[in-house]
Design an enzyme around this catalytic site. Structure first.
Site, PDB file in Angstrom:
ATOM      1  N   PHE A 172       6.070   6.056  -0.162  1.00  0.00           N
ATOM      2  CA  PHE A 172       6.023   5.637   1.233  1.00  0.00           C
ATOM      3  C   PHE A 172       5.346   4.274   1.262  1.00  0.00           C
ATOM      4  CE2 PHE A 172       5.956  10.221   1.103  1.00  0.00           C
ATOM      5  CZ  PHE A 172       6.828  10.601   2.106  1.00  0.00           C
ATOM      6  N   ILE A 180       3.752   0.500 -10.290  1.00  0.00           N
ATOM      7  CA  ILE A 180       3.726  -0.099  -8.952  1.00  0.00           C
ATOM      8  C   ILE A 180       2.857  -1.354  -8.948  1.00  0.00           C
ATOM      9  CG2 ILE A 180       3.050   0.270  -6.542  1.00  0.00           C
ATOM     10  CD1 ILE A 180       3.746   3.273  -6.998  1.00  0.00           C
ATOM     11  N   MET A 202       0.833  -1.166   0.000  1.00  0.00           N
ATOM     12  CA  MET A 202       0.000   0.000   0.000  1.00  0.00           C
ATOM     13  C   MET A 202       0.875   1.226   0.000  1.00  0.00           C
ATOM     14  SD  MET A 202      -1.810   2.384   2.371  1.00  0.00           S
ATOM     15  CE  MET A 202      -0.716   3.530   1.732  1.00  0.00           C
ATOM     16  N   PRO A 203       1.419   1.531  -1.127  1.00  0.00           N
ATOM     17  CA  PRO A 203       2.227   2.750  -1.157  1.00  0.00           C
ATOM     18  C   PRO A 203       1.374   4.008  -1.155  1.00  0.00           C
ATOM     19  CG  PRO A 203       2.841   1.240  -2.928  1.00  0.00           C
ATOM     20  CD  PRO A 203       1.573   0.738  -2.329  1.00  0.00           C
ATOM     21  N   LEU A 204       1.903   5.017  -0.503  1.00  0.00           N
ATOM     22  CA  LEU A 204       1.408   6.386  -0.646  1.00  0.00           C
ATOM     23  C   LEU A 204       2.445   7.075  -1.512  1.00  0.00           C
ATOM     24  CD1 LEU A 204      -0.141   9.015   0.003  1.00  0.00           C
ATOM     25  CD2 LEU A 204       1.192   9.146   2.112  1.00  0.00           C
TER      26      LEU A 204
END
Length: 135
Positions: free
Chosen positions: A72, A28, A1-3
Site C-alpha cells: 500500500f 523497496i 511510505m509503503p505499508l
C-alpha cells in the site's frame, strides 16, 4: 511510505519469516529510495488450507510456501518503477529461499490524505511530514 502486508502459511522459522520481511524491505529501499526506517510491515501466518493462490491461468503450480504481499503506497510511481520493484522483491525473496512461483504481489495506491501516523491527524496534509516524491 509503503505499508506492506504479508500472508504466509505457518511452518517457517521465525528467522525465515524475518528474512522475508527484511529482504522485501531492502528491495523497496533500493528501488524507491525510501529511508531505511520508513518501515511498516504486518506479517500474518495462516494454516496452509487458508491460503488459496492459484496461477490465474498462467500454467504453473504454487507450493505451500507461497508469500502473498500487499504493498500500500502513495500513487505516482511509473509502471516501469513498479515493474522494477516487483523484480527486486522477487530477486530478494529468491535469495532467502522463496521459489519464483510462490511470490505474489498486489499493489494498492492512494494519496497523502489516506494516511494517519497517529494523533488523529493526516500528517502529510498538516505538513508534519513531507509528501514523498514518486521515484
Amino acid at each position: 511510505m509503503p505499508l506492506v502486508r504479508f500472508d504466509l502459511a505457518t511452518g517457517r522459522t521465525p528467522e525465515a519469516v524475518r528474512a522475508i520481511a527484511d529482504a522485501t524491505h531492502q528491495a523497496i529501499v533500493d528501488v524507491y529510495g525510501i529511508p531505511e526506517r520508513d518501515r511498516f510491515q504486518v506479517i500474518t501466518e495462516h494454516p496452509a488450507t487458508q491460503i488459496i493462490a492459484q496461477d490465474a491461468g498462467l500454467g504453473f503450480e504454487r507450493t505451500e510456501g507461497v508469500v502473498m504481499i500487499q504493498v500500500f503506497t502513495q500513487r505516482g510511481r511509473s509502471d516501469d518503477a513498479k515493474q522494477a520493484l516487483y523484480a527486486a522483491i522477487h530477486d530478494a525473496l529468491a535469495g532467502v529461499g522463496v521459489a519464483s512461483e510462490d511470490v505474489f504481489i498486489g499493489y494498492v495506491e492512494n494519496g497523502p490524505q489516506d494516511w494517519s501516523f497517529g494523533f488523529g491527524r493526516a500528517q502529510y496534509l498538516t505538513g508534519e511530514l513531507g509528501v514523498p516524491s514518486a521515484s
